[in-house]
Every structure is written in C-alpha cells, then in structure tokens.
Design an enzyme around this catalytic site. Structure first.
Site, PDB file in Angstrom:
ATOM      1  N   LYS A 264      10.226   1.081 -10.939  1.00  0.00           N
ATOM      2  CA  LYS A 264      11.162   2.201 -10.868  1.00  0.00           C
ATOM      3  C   LYS A 264      12.571   1.765 -11.196  1.00  0.00           C
ATOM      4  O   LYS A 264      13.402   2.569 -11.585  1.00  0.00           O
ATOM      5  CB  LYS A 264      11.129   2.797  -9.469  1.00  0.00           C
ATOM      6  CG  LYS A 264       9.864   3.564  -9.202  1.00  0.00           C
ATOM      7  CD  LYS A 264       9.764   3.932  -7.742  1.00  0.00           C
ATOM      8  CE  LYS A 264       8.314   4.075  -7.343  1.00  0.00           C
ATOM      9  NZ  LYS A 264       8.074   3.992  -5.942  1.00  0.00           N
TER      10      LYS A 264
HETATM   11  N1  GLU Z   1       3.024   4.126  -1.834  1.00  0.00           N
HETATM   12  C1  GLU Z   1       2.422   3.127  -2.660  1.00  0.00           C
HETATM   13  C2  GLU Z   1       3.201   3.003  -3.955  1.00  0.00           C
HETATM   14  O1  GLU Z   1       3.954   3.883  -4.308  1.00  0.00           O
HETATM   15  C3  GLU Z   1       0.970   3.441  -3.003  1.00  0.00           C
HETATM   16  C4  GLU Z   1       0.100   3.275  -1.841  1.00  0.00           C
HETATM   17  C5  GLU Z   1      -1.378   3.474  -2.085  1.00  0.00           C
HETATM   18  O2  GLU Z   1      -1.766   4.182  -3.019  1.00  0.00           O
HETATM   19  O3  GLU Z   1      -2.169   2.948  -1.316  1.00  0.00           O
HETATM   20  O4  GLU Z   1       3.070   1.999  -4.617  1.00  0.00           O
END
Ligand code: GLU
Length: 291
Positions: A264
């Site tokens: 990001k």
């Molecule tokens: N929140 C995590 C991310 O944005 C992904 C978590 C998951 O899919 O287990 O990388």
C-alpha cells in the site's frame, strides 16, 4: 445445506491496490460459484494506521470493482471484548506470558548473539527473530521492576506449552486451483512465542483473524500466499480455543514489474489511481489475470 461463507478482510491503512483486487474478486467468484455468501471484515485493530476515511475509500473501491457483500461489515475495532475473552481463556490455560522487551532490546540481543556465536539468530518464516525471552536478555530485578512500574508488555503464547496440549500433529486443508483439497502439515513452532496482544493494542492479527473467522462462520479463507505460513499459528489457536476449521486457499500474489509484492505504501497500483487513468473494472480483472 448451509451455504459456504467467504470473506475479504482488508486492513484500512492505505488504498486498495491490485493485490487486494485479486483477493476480493477471487473471493467473490468462488462464493458465487459455490452459491455461498461473501462477507467483508475490516481489520482495523491498528488504531494508529487505520482511519474511517481509508475504510470508506476501500469499500467504495470494492463496490466500484463490482464486488457485493453482505451488510453489515464486521469492524474488528468494535470487538476488542471478544478478543479479551479469548485471551482470558488462554491465560487460564497457562499459555500466556508477559513480554517486556522493546524492539530495540530484541534487536540488540540478536546482534549480540550473532556476534558471539557467528551463526544467524533463529527467525520465523517472515524473517523476524524469534522472541528471545525476557529472562535471556534482562536481569531478573529489571523484569520485576518493569512489572512493578506497570511498564507496557505484550502477551505472548508460550509455544512449547501450547504444543504440549496437542493430541495429534496439526494440519490444515488447502484447496488447490484444481479444486482438490490437500492436507498441509502445520509447524507453528517455527513462529516461536507469537504475540497475541500487542503493547499498543489489546489483540493481534493472529488472534483476531482466527476468532472472527469462527464467530462469522467462515468456511473458506481465501487470501494471499504471503499468509500461507501463518496458517500454522491459526490452526494452533483454533485447536486451543476449540474453534472450527475453515478450508484455506492461498492464492498467488500480484507482483510489480520488479517481481516484488505490491504494497500500500507504493501508490502505483492503487485502484483509485488506475481508475483515474481510465481503467474500468474489466480492465482490473484482466490486469490481475482473471478471466
Ligand atoms: N487483514 C489482512 C491483510 O490485509 C488479511 C487477513 C486475512 O485474510 O487473513 O493483509
């Protein structure tokens, strides 16, 4: 028959990029093909980096992509009490301990070890040093002084104690692109004493992801290959907390021109940027290699 439940679980600490698009579209495609449901979960436990503005922008990007999900979204920051309850259970099982070391102290301990031993310090699958343990780094009086002064601490899983509770070797079910399910041997010990509640946040990624997948009845976890190894920790927590076991599918990552994983922080592949340049949802699908 209960319908399969899929979820897309972004952290709103930046804009959605092509990597997210692949994950979201795969989840949506698989849910549709399976006659399943698609949930969106906002993983915003990091209150310093996640903002409501970024969350709103992520959901708008997702809608623009053509993904539709069931309302309401689950926002992790609204469920700290669920994570506290799980921590209390693990604590009662004698599986947690307080770690007072700072990042700087860990870094120093690793450097000292490597200089002294001439061998690399043991590291987890992401390349971070395993927790050396407070007692290996600090004099006992110092640990006591920090505890007495109410110094911030992380709650860590005592990995050896946790492993001792397993009746059988751990494995998870990995759904391949060909639709076949493979058993993957899980080796959580490689992660050492993982953090389950951070110094600045009363939970952690590992704990909240496992708990929410169970609380939301998720049957299929479809996410990037970068989280493949972490699944060993997730299976361990599921066993310890008596939670059900979803099927996993770790998909390829979208790499940039230099073969690096997208992040990001590099705005180059943000969906908003591509959209401003005239790309439509069908172009995004093509760019991430989906038909
Ligand atoms: N929140 C995590 C991310 O944005 C992904 C978590 C998951 O899919 O287990 O990388």
């Amino acid at each position: 028959m209960t319908r399969p439940v899929f979820r897309f679980a972004p952290s709103p600490n930046g804009r959605l990029h092509l990597g997210h698009a692949l994950s979201a579209l795969l989840n949506a495609d698989m849910a549709r093909r399976a006659g399943g449901r698609l949930l969106v979960r906002i993983e915003d436990i990091d209150r310093a980096r996640c903002t409501p503005e970024l969350e709103a922008a992520m959901l708008a990007d997702l809608a623009w992509l053509g993904v539709s999900w069931e309302a309401p979204v689950r926002r992790q920051s609204e469920h700290f009490s669920d994570y506290a309850a799980a921590l209390a259970r693990l604590e009662a099982m004698g599986l947690l301990y307080r770690g007072y070391l700072t990042r700087g102290e860990i870094r120093q301990a690793v450097a000292d070890f490597e200089a002294r031993e001439g061998t690399p310090f043991p590291r987890d699958p992401d390349g971070a040093p395993l927790y050396p343990g407070d007692a290996a780094v600090l004099p006992e009086e110092e640990i006591g002084a920090r505890a007495a002064a109410g110094a911030p601490f992380a709650l860590r899983l005592d990995m050896n104690a946790a492993l001792a509770r397993l009746a059988a070797p751990l494995a998870w079910k990995e759904l391949g692109e060909d639709g076949r399910v493979a058993e993957i041997a899980a080796d959580p010990a490689r992660w050492g004493d993982v953090v389950l509640a951070r110094k600045d946040t009363p939970t952690s990624y590992h704990l909240s992801v496992v708990l929410d997948d169970a609380l939301q009845g998720v049957t299929h976890v479809v996410r990037g290959r970068d989280l493949f190894e972490a699944t060993a920790v997730h299976r361990l927590l599921q066993m310890l907390l008596g939670l059900g076991e979803p099927v996993y599918r770790h998909h390829r990552l979208v790499l940039d021109g230099d073969g690096r994983k997208l992040s990001k922080s590099r705005g180059d592949t943000a969906l908003a940027e591509l959209r401003a340049q005239g790309a439509g949802p069908a172009d995004i699908r093509a760019m991430v290699g989906l038909a």
